[in-house]
Design a protein around this motif. Sequence first.
Motif, PDB file in Angstrom:
ATOM      1  N   ALA A 184     -30.885  14.090 -15.676  1.00 14.83           N
ATOM      2  CA  ALA A 184     -31.739  15.281 -15.653  1.00 14.83           C
ATOM      3  C   ALA A 184     -31.208  16.245 -14.609  1.00 14.83           C
ATOM      4  O   ALA A 184     -30.610  15.836 -13.610  1.00 14.83           O
ATOM      5  CB  ALA A 184     -33.187  14.907 -15.323  1.00 14.83           C
ATOM      6  N   SER A 186     -33.120  18.712 -12.985  1.00 17.76           N
ATOM      7  CA  SER A 186     -34.098  19.260 -12.057  1.00 17.76           C
ATOM      8  C   SER A 186     -33.793  18.813 -10.635  1.00 17.76           C
ATOM      9  O   SER A 186     -33.245  17.733 -10.395  1.00 17.76           O
ATOM     10  CB  SER A 186     -35.510  18.807 -12.446  1.00 17.76           C
ATOM     11  OG  SER A 186     -36.440  19.177 -11.461  1.00 17.76           O
ATOM     12  N   ARG A 192     -36.125  12.281  -9.657  1.00 18.68           N
ATOM     13  CA  ARG A 192     -34.809  11.893 -10.148  1.00 18.68           C
ATOM     14  C   ARG A 192     -34.484  10.468  -9.698  1.00 18.68           C
ATOM     15  O   ARG A 192     -33.819   9.715 -10.420  1.00 18.68           O
ATOM     16  CB  ARG A 192     -33.732  12.868  -9.681  1.00 18.68           C
ATOM     17  CG  ARG A 192     -32.429  12.704 -10.457  1.00 18.68           C
ATOM     18  CD  ARG A 192     -31.498  13.893 -10.348  1.00 18.68           C
ATOM     19  NE  ARG A 192     -31.027  14.120  -8.988  1.00 18.68           N
ATOM     20  CZ  ARG A 192     -31.526  15.043  -8.173  1.00 18.68           C
ATOM     21  NH1 ARG A 192     -32.521  15.820  -8.595  1.00 18.68           N
ATOM     22  NH2 ARG A 192     -31.055  15.191  -6.966  1.00 18.68           N
ATOM     23  N   THR A 195     -36.322   8.305 -12.134  1.00 18.40           N
ATOM     24  CA  THR A 195     -35.666   8.365 -13.435  1.00 18.40           C
ATOM     25  C   THR A 195     -34.440   7.462 -13.462  1.00 18.40           C
ATOM     26  O   THR A 195     -34.239   6.672 -14.400  1.00 18.40           O
ATOM     27  CB  THR A 195     -35.253   9.810 -13.760  1.00 18.40           C
ATOM     28  OG1 THR A 195     -36.404  10.662 -13.682  1.00 18.40           O
ATOM     29  CG2 THR A 195     -34.664   9.906 -15.161  1.00 18.40           C
ATOM     30  N   CYS A 244     -28.693   7.247 -21.873  1.00 23.29           N
ATOM     31  CA  CYS A 244     -29.943   7.579 -21.178  1.00 23.29           C
ATOM     32  C   CYS A 244     -31.088   6.715 -21.710  1.00 23.29           C
ATOM     33  O   CYS A 244     -32.021   7.221 -22.337  1.00 23.29           O
ATOM     34  CB  CYS A 244     -30.237   9.065 -21.366  1.00 23.29           C
ATOM     35  SG  CYS A 244     -31.482   9.736 -20.254  1.00 23.29           S
ATOM     36  N   GLN A 247     -35.044   7.573 -21.584  1.00 27.99           N
ATOM     37  CA  GLN A 247     -35.738   8.466 -22.503  1.00 27.99           C
ATOM     38  C   GLN A 247     -36.522   7.712 -23.568  1.00 27.99           C
ATOM     39  O   GLN A 247     -37.456   8.261 -24.147  1.00 27.99           O
ATOM     40  CB  GLN A 247     -34.739   9.400 -23.194  1.00 27.99           C
ATOM     41  CG  GLN A 247     -34.162  10.476 -22.315  1.00 27.99           C
ATOM     42  CD  GLN A 247     -33.354  11.472 -23.114  1.00 27.99           C
ATOM     43  OE1 GLN A 247     -32.886  11.199 -24.217  1.00 27.99           O
ATOM     44  NE2 GLN A 247     -33.182  12.652 -22.557  1.00 27.99           N
ATOM     45  N   LEU A 307     -38.326  12.513 -14.530  1.00 28.33           N
ATOM     46  CA  LEU A 307     -37.921  13.807 -15.068  1.00 28.33           C
ATOM     47  C   LEU A 307     -37.737  13.756 -16.584  1.00 28.33           C
ATOM     48  O   LEU A 307     -37.083  14.612 -17.159  1.00 28.33           O
ATOM     49  CB  LEU A 307     -36.626  14.272 -14.399  1.00 28.33           C
ATOM     50  CG  LEU A 307     -36.743  14.568 -12.903  1.00 28.33           C
ATOM     51  CD1 LEU A 307     -35.378  14.862 -12.305  1.00 28.33           C
ATOM     52  CD2 LEU A 307     -37.699  15.726 -12.654  1.00 28.33           C
ATOM     53  N   VAL A 308     -38.332  12.754 -17.223  1.00 28.85           N
ATOM     54  CA  VAL A 308     -38.213  12.592 -18.670  1.00 28.85           C
ATOM     55  C   VAL A 308     -39.394  13.266 -19.359  1.00 28.85           C
ATOM     56  O   VAL A 308     -40.554  12.962 -19.065  1.00 28.85           O
ATOM     57  CB  VAL A 308     -38.167  11.104 -19.052  1.00 28.85           C
ATOM     58  CG1 VAL A 308     -38.115  10.940 -20.571  1.00 28.85           C
ATOM     59  CG2 VAL A 308     -36.967  10.430 -18.407  1.00 28.85           C
ATOM     60  N   GLU A 485     -30.038  20.915 -20.099  1.00 27.80           N
ATOM     61  CA  GLU A 485     -30.402  21.749 -18.966  1.00 27.80           C
ATOM     62  C   GLU A 485     -29.118  22.274 -18.346  1.00 27.80           C
ATOM     63  O   GLU A 485     -28.158  21.518 -18.152  1.00 27.80           O
ATOM     64  CB  GLU A 485     -31.168  20.892 -17.956  1.00 27.80           C
ATOM     65  CG  GLU A 485     -31.822  21.649 -16.830  1.00 27.80           C
ATOM     66  CD  GLU A 485     -32.810  20.747 -16.100  1.00 27.80           C
ATOM     67  OE1 GLU A 485     -33.578  21.271 -15.276  1.00 27.80           O
ATOM     68  OE2 GLU A 485     -32.815  19.523 -16.350  1.00 27.80           O
TER      69      GLU A 485
END
Length: 577
Positions: A184, A186, A192, A195, A244, A247, A307-308, A485
């Motif tokens: 992610a 962000s 993070r 995540t 990932c 997710q 952050l998902v 992103e």
Amino acid sequence: MDEKFFLGIDAGGTHTDAALLAGAGRTIRLIAAAKVKTCHEDLPFSVREALTALGSAVGSDSTALFGRISSVTLGTTLAVNALVQNRADAVGLALSAGPGLDPRRFALGAHVCVAPGGLDHRGVEVSPLRLEKLAARALVWRGEGIPATACVGKFSPRNPAHERAMAAAVATAGLPVTQGCRLAGSLNFPRRIATAYYNAAVERLHHKFLNAVEPALANAGICAKSMLLKADGGAVPIFLSRRCPVQSILSGPAGSVMGVLAMSPSAGQGCSLVLDIGGTTTDIALVLDGSPVIDRDGMLLNGRRTLVRSLATASVGVGGDSLITADETTDDAVVRVGPLREGPAMAFGGNRPTLLDALNARNSGTDAAAGDAAASRAGIAVLAEACGLSPADLARQAVDNALTQVRKAAQNLLDGVNARPIYTLTALRALHEAQPARILLVGGPATCLRERLSAVFGLPVEIPVHADVANAIGAALTLPTAALEIYADTGQGLLRTPIFDLEEAIGKTYTPTAARERACALLTAHLAAEGITDATVEVLEEDMFATLDDRGYGAKDIRVVCQTVPGIAGRLAAGLP
């Protein structure tokens, strides 16, 4: 219009379900469904058995039908079940933050190492990274049998150099590494960390599941590209999901919601509370006017935000096979259901009493029993005697405890959703408060709990047709989605796309409009490479901050997030048996 065939497979902690559907437009019909027990020691066997059962249900033309399948989507609750039961992998967590708060404040797990060094908010190094301690700790982790690691730097989306160096140091010990910046973009450091940590914790289980499914599909003559359901109600190609896994941790709850949307006309009317009661967990979600409610703050796992992007869901360790335990040290035995599951209910050949056994011992009238009710009553009686309770009291306390846990989890979800303007997949409902008018109940034990849930919640309970395979149907009909992103820093003259590990040069006059166009173009090209040419791309978030470059001149930091719009391919025709 040519008829398309859709296959959905959902691997849960208790059962593996499969559903084969077909349709030539938005109206879909269920051709066949199958449910088999999940064998955790041999997942390929479970998937093969589900496909074999599905083929038997289809009949003599199963080989031809399997060859015509154009879309395969997988869902699983294995990862979330492991987290709920504290059975996910231990993780070695490497952090680097530079000046400021000690990153240990945001750490997870018992195996944490902080590497000195750091970057500023623009990705410029403010103190050099020192890796000696981390390299030594990685060897200790390997010696302790820690199977997974995660490396997270505070400003790594702006410059992944430190995080890459940390990952390289850990990799020298022969350990797999999750990098936070690849998951992610962000700048929320605590989220993070969470995540990356949970991505590492479920990665091995995730790959084990996919490694079981892919050859089983090929052996059954199914050649369609496979997708995996994500927490946001979309589907992603399997090879991308391997990058990932986090997710897809809540793909089970997402499958429940998408299945309900496909099966229940009531889902399009006002607000509905969706309950999926499986063997290991109960998954809870909300649907508002036919669209799932989104969790604006990111997926919540074990009390930590990530952050998902995900649907607003909650999972509680209460299912039909959840063990009943009693604290015998108190004068009045405290009876609790879950979160552990150690096999099926005694009604289905298990060795220890579970919630389903308590329901069998209690149920009469409109709530049904399941399996061998006599075996359930015998098991409840033995446990009750050991606890100094009557069988009736033990069963009553167990059922009441389970319902209380589900009711509390649902209320917490509602309170959190109503605390802020409500987002659904299709719209912002800034002035709309979510107050459920009904419960849409799916999952294997649904009929055993219908009336009791209605009484506890004070709401009518509807069980859609094919509720026992709702997750597989939802997976089959979920449309593919993807997101990315990007960050553009005109001071440094760089545009970064962390998930693709991509860097491009940009000019000093680069604009938000150019960033939007580039983000959408990158995502569209990525989807086209996967054969997805008809997806709608939308910009989810966009922000820009004025900054000063290294020479004191004005610059811009631009961030854009875009995605394809989730949804379902169609709805089941009414009146199906």
